[in-house]
Design a protein around this motif. Structure first.
Motif, short mmCIF file in Angstrom:
data_model
loop_
_atom_site.label_atom_id
_atom_site.label_comp_id
_atom_site.label_asym_id
_atom_site.label_seq_id
_atom_site.Cartn_x
_atom_site.Cartn_y
_atom_site.Cartn_z
N ILE A 97 0.87 -1.17 0.00
CA ILE A 97 0.00 0.00 0.00
C ILE A 97 0.91 1.22 0.00
CG2 ILE A 97 -1.56 1.38 1.42
CD1 ILE A 97 -3.08 -1.09 2.09
N ILE A 98 0.60 2.18 -0.86
CA ILE A 98 1.36 3.42 -0.94
C ILE A 98 0.42 4.56 -0.57
CG2 ILE A 98 2.65 4.98 -2.43
CD1 ILE A 98 3.53 2.52 -4.04
N VAL A 99 0.87 5.38 0.39
CA VAL A 99 0.05 6.48 0.90
C VAL A 99 0.80 7.80 0.73
CG1 VAL A 99 -0.99 7.47 2.99
CG2 VAL A 99 -1.03 4.99 2.63
N ASN A 100 0.07 8.80 0.28
CA ASN A 100 0.54 10.18 0.22
C ASN A 100 -0.55 10.98 0.93
OD1 ASN A 100 1.07 12.80 -0.50
ND2 ASN A 100 1.32 12.38 -2.67
N THR A 101 -0.20 11.63 2.06
CA THR A 101 -1.21 12.29 2.86
C THR A 101 -0.67 13.57 3.51
OG1 THR A 101 -2.94 11.83 4.50
CG2 THR A 101 -0.74 11.01 5.00
N PRO A 102 -1.55 14.50 3.87
CA PRO A 102 -1.08 15.71 4.55
C PRO A 102 -0.39 15.37 5.88
CG PRO A 102 -3.36 15.97 3.85
CD PRO A 102 -3.00 14.53 3.63
N ASN A 103 0.56 16.20 6.26
CA ASN A 103 1.31 16.04 7.50
C ASN A 103 0.68 16.93 8.57
OD1 ASN A 103 3.21 16.04 9.59
ND2 ASN A 103 4.95 16.20 8.21
N LYS A 104 0.17 16.32 9.64
CA LYS A 104 -0.47 17.07 10.72
C LYS A 104 0.48 18.10 11.32
CE LYS A 104 -1.68 15.11 14.83
NZ LYS A 104 -2.54 14.27 15.71
N ASN A 105 1.76 17.76 11.46
CA ASN A 105 2.73 18.70 12.03
C ASN A 105 2.83 19.98 11.19
OD1 ASN A 105 3.51 17.09 14.24
ND2 ASN A 105 4.99 15.99 12.98
N TRP A 106 2.86 19.83 9.88
CA TRP A 106 2.96 20.98 8.97
C TRP A 106 1.70 21.85 9.11
CZ3 TRP A 106 0.60 23.36 4.82
CH2 TRP A 106 1.39 24.24 4.08
N ASP A 107 0.55 21.19 9.15
CA ASP A 107 -0.72 21.89 9.27
C ASP A 107 -0.77 22.71 10.57
OD1 ASP A 107 -3.42 22.19 8.01
OD2 ASP A 107 -4.07 21.38 9.94
N ILE A 108 -0.32 22.12 11.67
CA ILE A 108 -0.29 22.81 12.96
C ILE A 108 0.64 24.03 12.91
CG2 ILE A 108 0.50 22.58 15.36
CD1 ILE A 108 -0.55 19.65 15.21
N GLU A 109 1.80 23.88 12.28
CA GLU A 109 2.77 24.97 12.17
C GLU A 109 2.24 26.10 11.27
OE1 GLU A 109 5.68 25.43 13.68
OE2 GLU A 109 5.84 23.49 14.65
N MET A 110 1.46 25.75 10.26
CA MET A 110 1.00 26.73 9.28
C MET A 110 -0.11 27.63 9.82
SD MET A 110 1.58 27.83 6.34
CE MET A 110 0.86 28.75 5.02
N LYS A 111 -1.00 27.08 10.62
CA LYS A 111 -2.19 27.83 11.07
C LYS A 111 -1.87 29.18 11.70
CE LYS A 111 -5.35 24.01 11.40
NZ LYS A 111 -6.05 23.06 12.22
N PRO A 112 -0.93 29.27 12.65
CA PRO A 112 -0.69 30.59 13.26
C PRO A 112 0.06 31.57 12.36
CG PRO A 112 0.68 28.92 14.31
CD PRO A 112 -0.19 28.22 13.34
N LEU A 113 0.63 31.10 11.27
CA LEU A 113 1.43 31.96 10.40
C LEU A 113 0.60 32.72 9.38
CD1 LEU A 113 4.48 29.64 9.71
CD2 LEU A 113 4.32 31.53 11.35
N SER A 114 -0.59 32.26 9.11
CA SER A 114 -1.38 32.89 8.05
C SER A 114 -2.84 32.99 8.45
CB SER A 114 -1.25 32.10 6.75
OG SER A 114 -2.11 32.62 5.78
N LYS A 115 -3.35 34.21 8.51
CA LYS A 115 -4.77 34.40 8.82
C LYS A 115 -5.66 33.80 7.74
CE LYS A 115 -3.72 38.85 10.08
NZ LYS A 115 -3.98 40.26 10.07
N ASN A 116 -5.13 33.72 6.53
CA ASN A 116 -5.91 33.21 5.41
C ASN A 116 -5.82 31.70 5.23
OD1 ASN A 116 -6.66 35.83 4.75
ND2 ASN A 116 -4.79 36.14 3.58
N TYR A 117 -4.98 31.03 6.04
CA TYR A 117 -4.81 29.58 5.88
C TYR A 117 -5.95 28.83 6.55
CZ TYR A 117 -3.05 24.86 6.16
OH TYR A 117 -2.92 23.50 6.06
N ASN A 118 -6.59 27.99 5.79
CA ASN A 118 -7.61 27.10 6.33
C ASN A 118 -7.27 25.68 5.92
OD1 ASN A 118 -9.44 28.98 7.51
ND2 ASN A 118 -10.01 29.61 5.45
N SER A 119 -7.34 24.78 6.88
CA SER A 119 -7.16 23.37 6.55
C SER A 119 -8.28 22.95 5.61
CB SER A 119 -7.24 22.52 7.82
OG SER A 119 -6.19 22.83 8.69
N ASP A 120 -8.02 21.92 4.82
CA ASP A 120 -9.04 21.36 3.94
C ASP A 120 -10.18 20.83 4.82
OD1 ASP A 120 -10.60 19.75 2.29
OD2 ASP A 120 -8.88 18.92 1.22
#
Length: 153
Positions: A84-107
């Protein structure tokens, strides 16, 4: 060549068409969102046990609410030695991104994120052997945007 591949959560089939156009593999795409209600494709109702060499979850695992049940079910579709091959978003990256951009919304269609460690534990718990696990994509505070995993049965 001669590989049988299932793209689970294929969406509109972009990756399926890429494989068909660039290899001699036999590839099938499945995505419940793109089936008409009540319509079950003929290939899905037949016995798929041991049919596939590889099952891909390309950007789809995070969108599956009952991922553990789905992975347990599709595991039997793999041939001995299958992967099985998986390509998926990284929760760590998502957590780091949220406070950096007011316009960033997770999918908003993502129902679960994984860290690389969580993904490895998740697959190991289901009886898979991790062959490769890594990160790629945009880098933010030591975390890449995506996780890549290859798991063997």
């Amino acid at each position: 060549s001669g590989q049988k591949i299932l793209d689970f959560g294929c969406g509109l089939g972009t990756f399926v068409n890429y494989i068909k156009d660039n290899s001699s593999a036999e590839v099938t795409g499945y995505d419940v969102e793109y089936l008409r209600l009540g319509e079950i494709p003929g290939w899905f109702v037949k016995d798929l046990t041991g049919l596939y060499d590889t099952i891909y979850f390309m950007h789809s695992l995070a969108h599956i609410k009952d991922a553990e049940d789905i992975l347990t079910s599709v595991k039997k579709y793999l041939k001995a030695g299958g992967k099985i091959i998986v390509n998926t978003p990284n929760k760590n990256w998502d957590i780091e991104m949220k406070p950096l951009s007011k316009n960033y919304n997770s999918d908003l269609t993502v129902v679960q994120h994984f860290t690389p460690e969580e993904l490895e534990i998740f697959f190991t718990k289901l009886g898979f052997r991790i062959n490769i696990i890594g990160q790629f994509g945009k880098l933010l505070n030591g975390h890449n945007e995506r996780i890549f995993l290859v798991a063997l049965i």
